[in-house]
Design a protein around this motif. Sequence first.
Motif, PDB file in Angstrom:
ATOM      1  N   GLN A  39      34.522  41.167  41.559  1.00 53.28           N
ATOM      2  CA  GLN A  39      35.155  40.342  40.532  1.00 53.28           C
ATOM      3  C   GLN A  39      36.577  40.818  40.262  1.00 53.28           C
ATOM      4  O   GLN A  39      37.494  40.019  40.068  1.00 53.28           O
ATOM      5  N   ASP A  40      36.756  42.157  40.247  1.00 52.49           N
ATOM      6  CA  ASP A  40      38.099  42.710  40.043  1.00 52.49           C
ATOM      7  C   ASP A  40      39.017  42.294  41.178  1.00 52.49           C
ATOM      8  O   ASP A  40      40.205  42.009  40.969  1.00 52.49           O
ATOM      9  N   THR A  41      38.479  42.270  42.401  1.00 55.57           N
ATOM     10  CA  THR A  41      39.275  41.860  43.557  1.00 55.57           C
ATOM     11  C   THR A  41      39.730  40.414  43.409  1.00 55.57           C
ATOM     12  O   THR A  41      40.888  40.072  43.669  1.00 55.57           O
ATOM     13  N   GLU A  42      38.835  39.565  42.962  1.00 55.73           N
ATOM     14  CA  GLU A  42      39.172  38.157  42.751  1.00 55.73           C
ATOM     15  C   GLU A  42      40.248  38.022  41.675  1.00 55.73           C
ATOM     16  O   GLU A  42      41.196  37.247  41.818  1.00 55.73           O
ATOM     17  N   ASP A  43      40.084  38.782  40.595  1.00 60.12           N
ATOM     18  CA  ASP A  43      41.082  38.752  39.518  1.00 60.12           C
ATOM     19  C   ASP A  43      42.439  39.253  40.014  1.00 60.12           C
ATOM     20  O   ASP A  43      43.487  38.722  39.625  1.00 60.12           O
ATOM     21  N   PHE A  44      42.413  40.270  40.872  1.00 55.95           N
ATOM     22  CA  PHE A  44      43.652  40.830  41.393  1.00 55.95           C
ATOM     23  C   PHE A  44      44.366  39.811  42.293  1.00 55.95           C
ATOM     24  O   PHE A  44      45.588  39.667  42.234  1.00 55.95           O
ATOM     25  N   LEU A  45      43.601  39.097  43.092  1.00 57.83           N
ATOM     26  CA  LEU A  45      44.205  38.066  43.945  1.00 57.83           C
ATOM     27  C   LEU A  45      44.811  36.953  43.101  1.00 57.83           C
ATOM     28  O   LEU A  45      45.888  36.434  43.418  1.00 57.83           O
ATOM     29  N   ASP A  46      44.140  36.611  42.009  1.00 55.04           N
ATOM     30  CA  ASP A  46      44.698  35.608  41.093  1.00 55.04           C
ATOM     31  C   ASP A  46      45.972  36.137  40.436  1.00 55.04           C
ATOM     32  O   ASP A  46      46.932  35.384  40.228  1.00 55.04           O
ATOM     33  N   PHE A  47      45.963  37.433  40.125  1.00 59.21           N
ATOM     34  CA  PHE A  47      47.155  38.069  39.545  1.00 59.21           C
ATOM     35  C   PHE A  47      48.337  37.958  40.516  1.00 59.21           C
ATOM     36  O   PHE A  47      49.452  37.602  40.121  1.00 59.21           O
ATOM     37  N   LEU A  48      48.094  38.256  41.787  1.00 59.11           N
ATOM     38  CA  LEU A  48      49.162  38.178  42.787  1.00 59.11           C
ATOM     39  C   LEU A  48      49.672  36.747  42.931  1.00 59.11           C
ATOM     40  O   LEU A  48      50.882  36.517  43.038  1.00 59.11           O
ATOM     41  N   GLU A  49      48.755  35.796  42.909  1.00 57.67           N
ATOM     42  CA  GLU A  49      49.156  34.399  43.047  1.00 57.67           C
ATOM     43  C   GLU A  49      50.012  33.952  41.870  1.00 57.67           C
ATOM     44  O   GLU A  49      50.946  33.162  42.024  1.00 57.67           O
ATOM     45  N   ALA A  50      49.704  34.491  40.692  1.00 61.09           N
ATOM     46  CA  ALA A  50      50.440  34.093  39.488  1.00 61.09           C
ATOM     47  C   ALA A  50      51.807  34.759  39.384  1.00 61.09           C
ATOM     48  O   ALA A  50      52.643  34.324  38.591  1.00 61.09           O
ATOM     49  N   HIS A  51      52.025  35.814  40.183  1.00 51.50           N
ATOM     50  CA  HIS A  51      53.289  36.555  40.097  1.00 51.50           C
ATOM     51  C   HIS A  51      54.125  36.271  41.342  1.00 51.50           C
ATOM     52  O   HIS A  51      54.224  37.098  42.263  1.00 51.50           O
ATOM     53  N   SER A  52      54.732  35.125  41.347  1.00 49.42           N
ATOM     54  CA  SER A  52      55.531  34.689  42.498  1.00 49.42           C
ATOM     55  C   SER A  52      56.821  35.483  42.659  1.00 49.42           C
ATOM     56  O   SER A  52      57.457  35.425  43.706  1.00 49.42           O
ATOM     57  N   SER A  53      57.209  36.226  41.623  1.00 48.95           N
ATOM     58  CA  SER A  53      58.428  37.039  41.700  1.00 48.95           C
ATOM     59  C   SER A  53      58.238  38.283  42.569  1.00 48.95           C
ATOM     60  O   SER A  53      59.219  38.936  42.947  1.00 48.95           O
ATOM     61  N   LEU A  54      56.975  38.638  42.881  1.00 47.92           N
ATOM     62  CA  LEU A  54      56.687  39.857  43.634  1.00 47.92           C
ATOM     63  C   LEU A  54      57.276  39.781  45.046  1.00 47.92           C
ATOM     64  O   LEU A  54      57.016  38.855  45.798  1.00 47.92           O
ATOM     65  N   GLU A  55      58.087  40.788  45.373  1.00 47.82           N
ATOM     66  CA  GLU A  55      58.744  40.834  46.677  1.00 47.82           C
ATOM     67  C   GLU A  55      58.084  41.842  47.614  1.00 47.82           C
ATOM     68  O   GLU A  55      58.124  41.676  48.846  1.00 47.82           O
ATOM     69  N   ARG A  56      57.492  42.904  47.043  1.00 47.90           N
ATOM     70  CA  ARG A  56      56.885  43.931  47.889  1.00 47.90           C
ATOM     71  C   ARG A  56      55.604  44.443  47.257  1.00 47.90           C
ATOM     72  O   ARG A  56      55.563  44.757  46.074  1.00 47.90           O
ATOM     73  N   LEU A  57      54.544  44.492  48.061  1.00 45.63           N
ATOM     74  CA  LEU A  57      53.243  44.982  47.625  1.00 45.63           C
ATOM     75  C   LEU A  57      52.797  46.096  48.551  1.00 45.63           C
ATOM     76  O   LEU A  57      52.770  45.923  49.761  1.00 45.63           O
ATOM     77  N   VAL A  58      52.427  47.238  47.965  1.00 44.22           N
ATOM     78  CA  VAL A  58      51.947  48.388  48.746  1.00 44.22           C
ATOM     79  C   VAL A  58      50.591  48.789  48.184  1.00 44.22           C
ATOM     80  O   VAL A  58      50.472  49.135  47.005  1.00 44.22           O
ATOM     81  N   LEU A  59      49.567  48.745  49.017  1.00 46.07           N
ATOM     82  CA  LEU A  59      48.228  49.191  48.648  1.00 46.07           C
ATOM     83  C   LEU A  59      47.808  50.291  49.604  1.00 46.07           C
ATOM     84  O   LEU A  59      47.818  50.088  50.823  1.00 46.07           O
ATOM     85  N   LYS A  60      47.437  51.445  49.067  1.00 50.37           N
ATOM     86  CA  LYS A  60      47.048  52.578  49.903  1.00 50.37           C
ATOM     87  C   LYS A  60      45.670  53.058  49.498  1.00 50.37           C
ATOM     88  O   LYS A  60      45.300  53.039  48.328  1.00 50.37           O
ATOM     89  N   LYS A  61      44.948  53.536  50.497  1.00 53.98           N
ATOM     90  CA  LYS A  61      43.609  54.067  50.249  1.00 53.98           C
ATOM     91  C   LYS A  61      43.546  55.510  50.727  1.00 53.98           C
ATOM     92  O   LYS A  61      43.998  55.795  51.826  1.00 53.98           O
TER      93      LYS A  61
END
Length: 210
Positions: free
Chosen positions: A188-210
Motif C-alpha cells: 500500500q505504501d508503494t502504491e501511495d509513493f507512486l501516486d506521490f511521484l505522479e502528483a509531483h511533476s516538478s521532480l527532475e531527479r529521483l534516486v532510490l537505493k537499497k
Amino acid sequence: MTDIHCIPSELLSYVVELACLADAPSQTRTAAVLGRVSKLWRETVVSTPAIWTDFHVSKGRDPKSFEAPLLRSGGLLVDVHVVDEATKLNAAREQLKVLAEHSSRWRNVEISHPDAFALLANTTPQVLPKLQSLVVKTTFRRVSPELMYFYEPLPEYPAAPDLPLDWKNRMYPSLRYLDLCDIEAKPQDTEDFLDFLEAHSSLERLVLKK
C-alpha cells in the motif's frame, strides 16, 4: 589606506556574506567571529539574512538557539541538515520542532542519521511548499576505534525501520530532487509513493537505493 568604516554598508554586507558562505557549513561560527571586529561589523552580520539560512541539528544544541538565526534570516528560504549521528532521536525531534515553525521556508532538507526515517515519518512536516531537495539516508552510529574489535562489522547503511511514511498526504509542490536510501515499503505504501511521484511533476531527479 581606506578606513573600513568608509566602505559602503552594502559592500561590507556583501563581503561579510561571501566570507561566511565560503566557510559553510560553519558560516554562523564565522559570523560570530566577524561580529567581534567592531560594532559596525556586528550590526552588518546580524542584518545580513543570507548568512542565517543554513541550520544544523546537532548533539547538545538547545532548540531555542535556532530562534534568533531564524529571525535574522528574514523571509529567505532555509536549508535544514540532520547529519550529526551522535544526536539522539528525541533531541533531534525537539530541534526540528523549532525549525518546523518556519517550514514554509524550507528549501533543502538532508537527513543522514540512524533514525532518518523515524524523523521523516514523525517530525518532518507533510506539507513543505518551497521544498526543492529531500535526501534521506539511514546511517549507523560509529563505534570508537577502541571498541571496534569487540563488534561484528556493521553494514554501511542498516535496514530502515518499518514506518508508515504516509506519502499520500505529503505535498512538496516545488520538489525537484528526491534521494531515498534504504526505504522499505509495504504494497500500500508503494502504491501511495507512486501516486506521490505522479502528483509531483516538478521532480527532475529521483534516486532510490537499497
